[in-house]
Design a protein around this motif. Sequence first.
Motif, PDB file in Angstrom:
ATOM      1  N   THR A  44      -2.031   0.623  12.259  1.00 38.36           N
ATOM      2  CA  THR A  44      -1.178   1.793  12.107  1.00 38.36           C
ATOM      3  C   THR A  44      -0.385   1.669  13.132  1.00 38.36           C
ATOM      4  O   THR A  44       0.891   2.182  13.324  1.00 38.36           O
ATOM      5  CB  THR A  44      -2.158   3.091  12.421  1.00 38.36           C
ATOM      6  OG1 THR A  44      -2.975   2.857  11.143  1.00 38.36           O
ATOM      7  CG2 THR A  44      -1.408   4.095  11.301  1.00 38.36           C
ATOM      8  N   PHE A  47       2.210  -0.480  12.247  1.00 37.20           N
ATOM      9  CA  PHE A  47       3.146  -0.082  11.632  1.00 37.20           C
ATOM     10  C   PHE A  47       4.261   0.553  11.799  1.00 37.20           C
ATOM     11  O   PHE A  47       5.479   0.481  11.691  1.00 37.20           O
ATOM     12  CB  PHE A  47       2.391   0.314  10.558  1.00 37.20           C
ATOM     13  CG  PHE A  47       3.660   1.431   9.632  1.00 37.20           C
ATOM     14  CD1 PHE A  47       3.739   0.031   8.538  1.00 37.20           C
ATOM     15  CD2 PHE A  47       3.905   2.613   9.814  1.00 37.20           C
ATOM     16  CE1 PHE A  47       4.899   1.110   7.496  1.00 37.20           C
ATOM     17  CE2 PHE A  47       4.672   3.633   8.339  1.00 37.20           C
ATOM     18  CZ  PHE A  47       5.124   2.629   7.840  1.00 37.20           C
ATOM     19  N   THR A  51       8.486   0.108  12.182  1.00 40.65           N
ATOM     20  CA  THR A  51       9.083   0.801  11.177  1.00 40.65           C
ATOM     21  C   THR A  51      10.522   1.010  12.585  1.00 40.65           C
ATOM     22  O   THR A  51      11.581   1.530  12.123  1.00 40.65           O
ATOM     23  CB  THR A  51       8.640   2.385  11.130  1.00 40.65           C
ATOM     24  OG1 THR A  51       7.396   2.566  10.604  1.00 40.65           O
ATOM     25  CG2 THR A  51       9.266   3.190  10.627  1.00 40.65           C
ATOM     26  N   THR A 122      -2.521   5.928   6.759  1.00 38.58           N
ATOM     27  CA  THR A 122      -3.282   5.110   6.369  1.00 38.58           C
ATOM     28  C   THR A 122      -4.027   4.870   4.874  1.00 38.58           C
ATOM     29  O   THR A 122      -4.876   5.653   5.061  1.00 38.58           O
ATOM     30  CB  THR A 122      -3.643   4.364   7.291  1.00 38.58           C
ATOM     31  OG1 THR A 122      -3.824   3.210   7.157  1.00 38.58           O
ATOM     32  CG2 THR A 122      -5.135   5.038   8.221  1.00 38.58           C
ATOM     33  N   VAL A 126      -6.166  -0.920   0.612  1.00 39.13           N
ATOM     34  CA  VAL A 126      -4.583  -1.152   0.268  1.00 39.13           C
ATOM     35  C   VAL A 126      -3.653  -1.959   1.209  1.00 39.13           C
ATOM     36  O   VAL A 126      -2.233  -1.946   1.079  1.00 39.13           O
ATOM     37  CB  VAL A 126      -4.078  -0.792  -1.624  1.00 39.13           C
ATOM     38  CG1 VAL A 126      -4.636  -0.398  -2.647  1.00 39.13           C
ATOM     39  CG2 VAL A 126      -3.375   0.783  -0.139  1.00 39.13           C
ATOM     40  N   THR A 127      -4.076  -1.312   2.709  1.00 41.36           N
ATOM     41  CA  THR A 127      -2.876  -1.765   3.163  1.00 41.36           C
ATOM     42  C   THR A 127      -1.938  -1.227   3.474  1.00 41.36           C
ATOM     43  O   THR A 127      -0.408  -2.124   3.264  1.00 41.36           O
ATOM     44  CB  THR A 127      -2.544  -3.568   3.844  1.00 41.36           C
ATOM     45  OG1 THR A 127      -4.220  -4.181   3.886  1.00 41.36           O
ATOM     46  CG2 THR A 127      -1.953  -3.371   4.729  1.00 41.36           C
ATOM     47  N   GLN A 128      -1.976  -0.218   2.861  1.00 42.37           N
ATOM     48  CA  GLN A 128      -0.431   0.890   2.892  1.00 42.37           C
ATOM     49  C   GLN A 128      -0.300   2.334   3.497  1.00 42.37           C
ATOM     50  O   GLN A 128      -1.100   2.142   4.339  1.00 42.37           O
ATOM     51  CB  GLN A 128      -0.746   1.622   1.584  1.00 42.37           C
ATOM     52  CG  GLN A 128       0.316   0.069   0.874  1.00 42.37           C
ATOM     53  CD  GLN A 128       0.200   0.880  -0.499  1.00 42.37           C
ATOM     54  OE1 GLN A 128       0.090   1.697  -0.837  1.00 42.37           O
ATOM     55  NE2 GLN A 128       0.469   1.204  -1.854  1.00 42.37           N
ATOM     56  N   PHE A 129       0.346   1.929   4.203  1.00 42.69           N
ATOM     57  CA  PHE A 129       1.396   3.119   5.634  1.00 42.69           C
ATOM     58  C   PHE A 129       1.771   4.224   5.153  1.00 42.69           C
ATOM     59  O   PHE A 129       3.338   3.966   3.832  1.00 42.69           O
ATOM     60  CB  PHE A 129       1.113   2.630   6.988  1.00 42.69           C
ATOM     61  CG  PHE A 129       0.797   1.488   7.152  1.00 42.69           C
ATOM     62  CD1 PHE A 129      -0.406   1.970   8.107  1.00 42.69           C
ATOM     63  CD2 PHE A 129       0.540   0.244   6.852  1.00 42.69           C
ATOM     64  CE1 PHE A 129      -1.047   1.259   8.150  1.00 42.69           C
ATOM     65  CE2 PHE A 129      -0.055  -0.548   7.144  1.00 42.69           C
ATOM     66  CZ  PHE A 129      -1.444  -0.384   7.946  1.00 42.69           C
ATOM     67  N   LYS A 130       1.963   5.316   5.128  1.00 37.85           N
ATOM     68  CA  LYS A 130       2.795   6.715   5.264  1.00 37.85           C
ATOM     69  C   LYS A 130       3.784   7.213   6.209  1.00 37.85           C
ATOM     70  O   LYS A 130       2.539   8.007   7.251  1.00 37.85           O
ATOM     71  CB  LYS A 130       2.428   7.458   4.319  1.00 37.85           C
ATOM     72  CG  LYS A 130       3.482   8.427   3.393  1.00 37.85           C
ATOM     73  CD  LYS A 130       3.246   9.592   2.561  1.00 37.85           C
ATOM     74  CE  LYS A 130       3.835  10.047   2.452  1.00 37.85           C
ATOM     75  NZ  LYS A 130       3.603  11.234   0.818  1.00 37.85           N
TER      76      LYS A 130
END
Length: 137
Positions: A44, A47, A51, A122, A126-130
């Motif tokens: 995280t 990420f 970003t 997080t 699925v290894t996705q972040f928002k």
Amino acid sequence: MSCPGERKTFPRAMLLLLLSFLFSITPVSKTNEENITFAYFLPTVEFAVNTFNQKSQEEYAYRVEHVLSSWREEVNFPTVYSMKLQLRRTLCKQFEESLDTCPFQMSYSLNNTFTCLFTIGTFPWVTQFKLYKYVCL
């Protein structure tokens, strides 16, 4: 020939030896939940830095100099972290490999260091972040 005191000395010495051994091997570890939370936190942070680098119009990339504070938000889904990071400009250009080992620029000018607050959700399976919040000073 043996002295009467010798019989008592051996058991006491063994007891001290065993007790010192027990104290030396007592593990100090985090709980399983803390280890899992820490494992989610590091990607995280990565990420957040990516970003920042994507949104900046700088020629050089930034990386974390200090994690000033961090906490996990009280949300059940997804796992949400808020973190205050001190980012500093490196000698490497944007999107170069191995930014983790790239040295910092030596000057401490005002546009060389940023303090940013990120709030990121997080989804580790699925290894996705928002990105929910992103404010830099």
